[in-house]
Design an enzyme around this catalytic site. Sequence first.
Site, mmCIF file in Angstrom:
data_model
loop_
_atom_site.group_PDB
_atom_site.id
_atom_site.type_symbol
_atom_site.label_atom_id
_atom_site.label_comp_id
_atom_site.label_asym_id
_atom_site.label_seq_id
_atom_site.Cartn_x
_atom_site.Cartn_y
_atom_site.Cartn_z
ATOM 1 C CD GLU A 197 61.555 108.804 53.156
ATOM 2 O OE1 GLU A 197 61.955 108.120 54.069
ATOM 3 O OE2 GLU A 197 61.663 110.249 53.134
ATOM 4 C CD GLU A 312 44.698 118.776 48.797
ATOM 5 O OE1 GLU A 312 44.473 117.370 48.640
ATOM 6 O OE2 GLU A 312 44.899 119.462 49.882
#
Length: 531
Positions: A197, A312
Amino acid sequence: MAKALSVLALAGLALLASATTPIPVSSAPTGASEPIPEAFVSYSIEFAFFPDFAGNISHPNTFSYNLLTNIGHLAGTNPYIRVGGNTQDYALYNASLKEAINGTYNLARSPDYPTTIFIGPSYFESYHTWPNTKYSHGFNMGLGGNNSAGWETLLETVPLACKALGGGKLLWWEYGNEPDLYSTSSQGPVRPPTWNESTYVEQWLNATRAIKSQLSKACPDMLSNKTYGYMAPSFAGVSNHLKPTVAFADDLDGDEDIRLISIHNYIGGATQPGVTLQGTLMNHTNTVHSVNNLVTARNNLAYLGIPYVVGETNSLYNEGAPGLSNAFGAALWGVDFNLWCASQSLKRVHMHQGTDYRYAAWQPVQTNKTSIGTKAPYYGSITVAAMLGDLNRHAVQISSLPLPNQNESAYAAYENGQLERIAVINMRQYNYTVNGTSSVPNPVARESQSYTFQIPSGISKVGIQRLAANGSDAITGITFDGWSYNYELQHGRPVRLHNTTIGEELTVKKGSVTVSVPDSSAVILNMQYGW
Ligand SMILES: *[C@@H]1O[C@H](CO)[C@@H](O)[C@H](O)[C@H]1NC(C)=O
Ligand SMILES: *[C@@H]1O[C@H](CO)[C@@H](O)[C@H](O)[C@H]1NC(C)=O
Ligand SMILES: *[C@@H]1O[C@H](CO)[C@@H](O)[C@H](O)[C@H]1NC(C)=O
Ligand SMILES: *[C@@H]1O[C@H](CO)[C@@H](O)[C@H](O)[C@H]1NC(C)=O
Ligand SMILES: *[C@@H]1O[C@H](CO)[C@@H](O)[C@H](O)[C@H]1NC(C)=O
Ligand SMILES: *[C@@H]1O[C@H](CO)[C@@H](O)[C@H](O)[C@H]1NC(C)=O
Ligand SMILES: *[C@@H]1O[C@H](CO)[C@@H](O)[C@H](O)[C@H]1NC(C)=O
Ligand SMILES: *[C@@H]1O[C@H](CO)[C@@H](O)[C@H](O)[C@H]1NC(C)=O
Ligand SMILES: *[C@@H]1O[C@H](CO)[C@@H](O)[C@H](O)[C@H]1NC(C)=O
Ligand SMILES: *[C@@H]1O[C@H](CO)[C@@H](O)[C@H](O)[C@H]1NC(C)=O
Ligand SMILES: *[C@@H]1O[C@H](CO)[C@@H](O)[C@H](O)[C@H]1NC(C)=O
Ligand SMILES: *[C@@H]1O[C@H](CO)[C@@H](O)[C@H](O)[C@H]1NC(C)=O
């Protein structure tokens, strides 16, 4: 406490005991979603196939546009288009390329889309073909943060994209598709195993600052709070190698320019063992389980105060499975999935599309794999848009009406606080042919379920619209309220068929209405107030 529990248990038993026990529908939107913002029914179009879907200035794809405006007429706004997906992270810019795109397939990496891609200047013409449409444009992070050609692509395409998307056409920018999978992707990793991250956040901030700097030179009018911002992190999920909660804790929004939190979701995989229409898609419990992951992440990120969308999604990842994702059963799943997301206050759902994709709502061009045309899942989008109604004119709220069986679901739609519509989706599987591809008609008769709703007073009549087909395995012959949007009729414009039943009405008896819903079909009940 024990007493309260037993009363609840008794109420549950009573509901199971008799199908005709009325399902109470509150007159007020108690427990319903927050008001749904515009363009809830939206699409995501695979980057490499955007020129197929939209065409270019000399050859605009008007078939696609007809399908989008059908939804716009119901919803009050045309669907928003996210241009992105796996192929956004393969696309390199070639200023001397005459064609919009030069894509090369590598069947070992994916049989469904090119994995070596060059785009030319005319790629950006595709943003000029559909009036009244907002887009997000996906920049390449996969290669952008990997090699110099990728970085050059970013610097060179920002001016082209911003010039194409000026004048209010830009929804938001996007940098990177599913970066949580970059070090593990089955199409080939683009980051080392140390990818985490903090390296993601560092690179994302580095590149979005470079985008902003390019904008300040090419499109200085696109730097205000209203015109500059991102949808992010566009992770494939909430529990992969990178976690959205950790990325935000690592200060992904340090520049305060993230306008939408976008996470992707698929119910299952196209070739995952055990995937079936009934068990995986036409299964409300399974849809609820899947969406729960998104809802939990949304709740964990609520402190940021940024709207959260499904950027999506579709039925089965890897572009869908034949016989499942392209069948009428997937359209019924789409209605349940979208309305469940709406009931949970997810702000928008972008259904993912691509040329030759099995789960596509439409095939925008003729290819040697797939015929041009409107496909079954499109009718799911239409039904959701009809159920939500005009989101610009009304504050629309959706609540789920719990039903006893996992293969059925129901929802209520409130406009400005008043009950207007009820949707019922009966997902019990009915095949109209034997063994799927066989042309043998099913000798078993189709059953119907009866649903009784106890509705608020003041409703005199209830009109019915049906989402219908011959069975959950049908891939053609689908209608909504007697309308066909097929390419063969009027290139996707609505055509009322004369061989379907329309205009059915239910009378209200003692405050209740009863509707019969054939297995593998859905209905919308429209409340008519007054006498
Ligand atoms: C860029 O496009 C030109 C014109 O088609 C072509 O000659 C050249 O090889 C392309 N470059 C790359 C790197 O693909
Ligand atoms: C526009 O699209 C047509 C049809 O696909 C194609 O023949 C033409 O080359 C395209 N024009 C450009 C500039 O890409
Ligand atoms: C298209 O890309 C392929 C693969 O990189 C390359 O061999 C070919 O020359 C390119 N064609 C054009 C017109 O640039
Ligand atoms: C960071 O930005 C610099 C230019 O400002 C660029 O050269 C470099 O490639 C970027 N690094 C990554 C990993 O994106
Ligand atoms: C670039 O991608 C390759 C795999 O194609 C990977 O091995 C390498 O570590 C990546 N480089 C960087 C800087 O992320
Ligand atoms: C992420 O990876 C970088 C580079 O490998 C490392 O310096 C950093 O400590 C890692 N961060 C976390 C949170 O593991
Ligand atoms: C723009 O938005 C940021 C973050 O929300 C805020 O800190 C800043 O004050 C805003 N600027 C203006 C001019 O509204
Ligand atoms: C429906 O989904 C639930 C939750 O994933 C699962 O437990 C159940 O077995 C599924 N039903 C069928 C018929 O497969
Ligand atoms: C199908 O179309 C693709 C893309 O135009 C082409 O590369 C391929 O050779 C065609 N296949 C057949 C069997 O015609
Ligand atoms: C359908 O499949 C079953 C099991 O494979 C087979 O026994 C049956 O004959 C098939 N029926 C038809 C009509 O093809
Ligand atoms: C419908 O057809 C599928 C595929 O042939 C089969 O697996 C399923 O059991 C059938 N379901 C019903 C209810 O007939
Ligand atoms: C209904 O009409 C449409 C359009 O004319 C036709 O394609 C379809 O086959 C008809 N359906 C039935 C069941 O007759």
